[in-house]
Design a protein around this motif. Sequence first.
Motif, PDB file in Angstrom:
ATOM      1  N   TYR A 167      19.329  -0.423   1.086  1.00  0.00           N
ATOM      2  CA  TYR A 167      20.714  -0.101   1.475  1.00  0.00           C
ATOM      3  C   TYR A 167      20.877  -0.195   2.987  1.00  0.00           C
ATOM      4  O   TYR A 167      21.899  -0.664   3.487  1.00  0.00           O
ATOM      5  N   ILE A 168      19.864   0.221   3.721  1.00  0.00           N
ATOM      6  CA  ILE A 168      19.984   0.285   5.181  1.00  0.00           C
ATOM      7  C   ILE A 168      20.146  -1.100   5.800  1.00  0.00           C
ATOM      8  O   ILE A 168      20.644  -1.238   6.915  1.00  0.00           O
ATOM      9  N   CYS A 169      19.749  -2.149   5.081  1.00  0.00           N
ATOM     10  CA  CYS A 169      19.926  -3.503   5.614  1.00  0.00           C
ATOM     11  C   CYS A 169      21.376  -3.959   5.566  1.00  0.00           C
ATOM     12  O   CYS A 169      21.712  -5.050   6.034  1.00  0.00           O
ATOM     13  N   GLN A 185      15.192  -1.953  10.110  1.00  0.00           N
ATOM     14  CA  GLN A 185      15.562  -0.660  10.680  1.00  0.00           C
ATOM     15  C   GLN A 185      16.655  -0.829  11.729  1.00  0.00           C
ATOM     16  O   GLN A 185      16.572  -1.709  12.588  1.00  0.00           O
ATOM     17  N   PRO A 186      17.683   0.043  11.673  1.00  0.00           N
ATOM     18  CA  PRO A 186      18.764  -0.041  12.664  1.00  0.00           C
ATOM     19  C   PRO A 186      18.270   0.191  14.091  1.00  0.00           C
ATOM     20  O   PRO A 186      17.222   0.804  14.306  1.00  0.00           O
ATOM     21  N   LYS A 187      19.067  -0.310  15.025  1.00  0.00           N
ATOM     22  CA  LYS A 187      18.749  -0.110  16.453  1.00  0.00           C
ATOM     23  C   LYS A 187      19.884   0.666  17.107  1.00  0.00           C
ATOM     24  O   LYS A 187      21.026   0.640  16.628  1.00  0.00           O
ATOM     25  N   GLU A 339      17.029   6.089   0.587  1.00  0.00           N
ATOM     26  CA  GLU A 339      17.402   4.946   1.420  1.00  0.00           C
ATOM     27  C   GLU A 339      17.262   5.186   2.919  1.00  0.00           C
ATOM     28  O   GLU A 339      17.403   4.248   3.711  1.00  0.00           O
ATOM     29  N   SER A 340      17.029   6.434   3.348  1.00  0.00           N
ATOM     30  CA  SER A 340      16.854   6.693   4.783  1.00  0.00           C
ATOM     31  C   SER A 340      15.658   5.884   5.282  1.00  0.00           C
ATOM     32  O   SER A 340      14.605   5.862   4.640  1.00  0.00           O
ATOM     33  N   CYS A 341      15.826   5.218   6.439  1.00  0.00           N
ATOM     34  CA  CYS A 341      14.708   4.382   6.913  1.00  0.00           C
ATOM     35  C   CYS A 341      13.647   5.218   7.614  1.00  0.00           C
ATOM     36  O   CYS A 341      12.563   4.721   7.902  1.00  0.00           O
ATOM     37  N   GLY A 342      13.966   6.479   7.923  1.00  0.00           N
ATOM     38  CA  GLY A 342      12.953   7.403   8.421  1.00  0.00           C
ATOM     39  C   GLY A 342      12.743   7.440   9.925  1.00  0.00           C
ATOM     40  O   GLY A 342      11.911   8.199  10.415  1.00  0.00           O
ATOM     41  N   GLN A 343      13.515   6.658  10.683  1.00  0.00           N
ATOM     42  CA  GLN A 343      13.306   6.649  12.138  1.00  0.00           C
ATOM     43  C   GLN A 343      13.746   7.953  12.815  1.00  0.00           C
ATOM     44  O   GLN A 343      13.142   8.384  13.787  1.00  0.00           O
ATOM     45  N   CYS A 344      14.852   8.544  12.340  1.00  0.00           N
ATOM     46  CA  CYS A 344      15.429   9.714  13.026  1.00  0.00           C
ATOM     47  C   CYS A 344      15.109  10.985  12.241  1.00  0.00           C
ATOM     48  O   CYS A 344      15.354  11.051  11.031  1.00  0.00           O
ATOM     49  N   THR A 345      14.622  12.004  12.962  1.00  0.00           N
ATOM     50  CA  THR A 345      14.227  13.242  12.284  1.00  0.00           C
ATOM     51  C   THR A 345      15.383  13.893  11.507  1.00  0.00           C
ATOM     52  O   THR A 345      15.196  14.266  10.343  1.00  0.00           O
ATOM     53  N   PRO A 346      16.583  14.036  12.097  1.00  0.00           N
ATOM     54  CA  PRO A 346      17.648  14.702  11.330  1.00  0.00           C
ATOM     55  C   PRO A 346      17.966  13.995  10.013  1.00  0.00           C
ATOM     56  O   PRO A 346      18.304  14.639   9.026  1.00  0.00           O
ATOM     57  N   CYS A 347      17.837  12.674  10.002  1.00  0.00           N
ATOM     58  CA  CYS A 347      18.148  11.921   8.782  1.00  0.00           C
ATOM     59  C   CYS A 347      16.966  11.964   7.814  1.00  0.00           C
ATOM     60  O   CYS A 347      17.120  12.297   6.633  1.00  0.00           O
ATOM     61  N   ARG A 348      15.781  11.667   8.328  1.00  0.00           N
ATOM     62  CA  ARG A 348      14.592  11.631   7.454  1.00  0.00           C
ATOM     63  C   ARG A 348      14.371  12.990   6.785  1.00  0.00           C
ATOM     64  O   ARG A 348      14.239  13.089   5.571  1.00  0.00           O
ATOM     65  N   LYS A 384      23.979  12.609  15.272  1.00  0.00           N
ATOM     66  CA  LYS A 384      22.744  12.794  16.055  1.00  0.00           C
ATOM     67  C   LYS A 384      21.735  11.670  15.866  1.00  0.00           C
ATOM     68  O   LYS A 384      20.608  11.768  16.327  1.00  0.00           O
ATOM     69  N   THR A 385      22.125  10.631  15.170  1.00  0.00           N
ATOM     70  CA  THR A 385      21.103   9.657  14.765  1.00  0.00           C
ATOM     71  C   THR A 385      21.437   8.228  15.212  1.00  0.00           C
ATOM     72  O   THR A 385      22.534   7.969  15.709  1.00  0.00           O
ATOM     73  N   ILE A 386      20.498   7.336  14.996  1.00  0.00           N
ATOM     74  CA  ILE A 386      20.675   5.943  15.433  1.00  0.00           C
ATOM     75  C   ILE A 386      21.829   5.278  14.682  1.00  0.00           C
ATOM     76  O   ILE A 386      22.657   4.599  15.266  1.00  0.00           O
ATOM     77  N   CYS A 387      21.879   5.472  13.377  1.00  0.00           N
ATOM     78  CA  CYS A 387      22.957   4.826  12.620  1.00  0.00           C
ATOM     79  C   CYS A 387      23.727   5.869  11.815  1.00  0.00           C
ATOM     80  O   CYS A 387      23.419   7.063  11.869  1.00  0.00           O
ATOM     81  N   ALA A 388      24.711   5.407  11.081  1.00  0.00           N
ATOM     82  CA  ALA A 388      25.624   6.332  10.406  1.00  0.00           C
ATOM     83  C   ALA A 388      25.152   6.769   9.017  1.00  0.00           C
ATOM     84  O   ALA A 388      25.880   7.452   8.311  1.00  0.00           O
ATOM     85  N   LEU A 389      23.911   6.403   8.619  1.00  0.00           N
ATOM     86  CA  LEU A 389      23.474   6.814   7.284  1.00  0.00           C
ATOM     87  C   LEU A 389      23.374   8.336   7.188  1.00  0.00           C
ATOM     88  O   LEU A 389      23.704   8.939   6.167  1.00  0.00           O
ATOM     89  N   SER A 390      22.950   8.941   8.275  1.00  0.00           N
ATOM     90  CA  SER A 390      22.812  10.397   8.284  1.00  0.00           C
ATOM     91  C   SER A 390      24.177  11.068   8.061  1.00  0.00           C
ATOM     92  O   SER A 390      24.309  11.981   7.240  1.00  0.00           O
ATOM     93  N   ASP A 391      25.189  10.579   8.772  1.00  0.00           N
ATOM     94  CA  ASP A 391      26.550  11.106   8.578  1.00  0.00           C
ATOM     95  C   ASP A 391      27.029  10.824   7.158  1.00  0.00           C
ATOM     96  O   ASP A 391      27.701  11.654   6.545  1.00  0.00           O
TER      97      ASP A 391
HETATM   98  S1  SF4 Z   1      20.124   7.572  10.656  1.00  0.00           S
HETATM   99 FE1  SF4 Z   1      18.149   7.000  11.572  1.00  0.00          FE
HETATM  100  S2  SF4 Z   1      16.619   7.450   9.972  1.00  0.00           S
HETATM  101 FE2  SF4 Z   1      18.631   7.454   9.010  1.00  0.00          FE
HETATM  102  S3  SF4 Z   1      18.804   5.388   8.207  1.00  0.00           S
HETATM  103 FE3  SF4 Z   1      19.828   5.406  10.224  1.00  0.00          FE
HETATM  104  S4  SF4 Z   1      18.235   4.789  11.674  1.00  0.00           S
HETATM  105 FE4  SF4 Z   1      17.202   5.312   9.756  1.00  0.00          FE
END
Ligand code: SF4
Length: 431
Positions: A167-169, A185-187, A339-348, A384-391
């Motif tokens: 999904y993250i792609c 992984q998002p940037k 589906e979280s890619c795991g880069q950001c602690t709040p999301c992972r 608080k995260t790199i991409c909007a998946l966390s939100d």
């Molecule tokens: S918020 Fe961070 S950990 Fe979650 S999917 Fe996006 S880049 Fe990955």
Amino acid sequence: MEVKILTQHYDKPEYQSLEGYKKYEGYQQLKKALTLKPEAITEMVKQAGLRGRGGAGFPAGVKWGFLPNNGKKRYLICNADEGEPGTFKDRAMMDRAPHQLIEGMIISAFAINSPKSYIYIRGEYFESKRIVEKAIKEAYAANLLGDNILGSGFSHHMDIYSGAGAYICGEETGLISSLEGKKGQPKLKPPFPAIEGYLAHPTIVNNVETLAAVTIIIRDGVEGYRKYGTEKSPGTKLFSVSGNVVKPGNYEIPLGTPLKDVIFNLCGGLKQGRKLKAVIPGGSSAPVLNEEEAMSVNMDYEDLADKGSMLGSGAIIVIDDSNSMVELLQVLMHFYHHESCGQCTPCREGTGWLSKLSNSILEGSASLNDVKLLEKVANHMKGKTICALSDAAAFPVLSFVSKFKEEFISAATANVALQFQSKNGQSYKRG
Ligand code: SF4
Ligand SMILES: Cc1cc2nc3c(=O)[nH]c(=O)nc-3n(C[C@H](O)[C@H](O)[C@H](O)COP(=O)(O)O)c2cc1C
């Protein structure tokens, strides 16, 4: 109520082939566009007010205008990853009208002066991939793609690339990483892809529907395109309706159409004896609307934002009184955690907590405090995260729990009562 502009010929099987597409003015808009100045096309797309149909709703022409004039090769990417739960419109567009998308892409590429584009297609869409690949071959054979297209001096090459089920792609920077052969992984943004995207080159990423709609803007002109929709949300849009309606499916309607008309007229209403409980109006990442909100909202970017939700990808998920909001949330949280890619602690970590908490509320090992904790965790995940998946994981939690609190409390406490009963024969409630 349906206004078929993009989907006018979708019921004709021949429309899939180049020959069939040409019978209905296919590639006439490309011919027209190649006689215009590229900047004039970008200006038309801006004036038409076309907003991105992939989720964020960013104005397409404005995005194109961000491309720097630094002499670097520019790329165009069509986002056909379509992973947002509830969304199945891009697949229909590719399956029924692959040439409409290809035509829209060549026109867009001409407007932004890009010699190369990619269609990044969802890994599971085997059939769509086959159809689009065949259409690309047909377009090359007819010199609609390749060098010196139709003798215009403009050259453009197109390729298709399959995702692998993440999904993250679908997130544009994750997509670009994946296309580059790296982990999807998002940037961090900025830099936005328009400045530094694929292989560090200026890159425009647009959704399938956005790019196909460019063909319509060239055909109908700015005024013609703006004939439908509202002042701030012009045009028509495809909505994928699923859930508890009699006739689920894809429907093209003018933006601004009341949601209640979509559910009760277009989709035949709910099954007999059922009552509307809630609606997710823009894919699973959009905050849920309760019945009252759903019955009064119009399907445009502004009205949905006023009601605290969003148009997102245009996936309407209808929920009736036979559904448990607790169960639905648990399914969604399992999805976002997976589906979280795991880069950001709040999301992972956060999606893991949301999944565990919603699971324990549903399955019988929760307390009232766990309902509060669910909200607390979600509140810590926003912005608080790199991409909007966390939100995207946090929004459903906050709206589900605040609008259906009683259901969550009673699930949590009922389950606790059962748990205690089974252990010592007595029934207590814990808060
Ligand atoms: S918020 Fe961070 S950990 Fe979650 S999917 Fe996006 S880049 Fe990955
Ligand atoms: C987690 C996540 C998943 C996404 N998935 C998709 C997708 O499947 N398809 C899509 O078009 N956009 C998706 N997007 C939005 C893209 O990042 C990007 O905004 C979009 O492709 C831009 O095209 P548009 O302006 O034409 O909408 C996703 C965004 C996020 C945060």
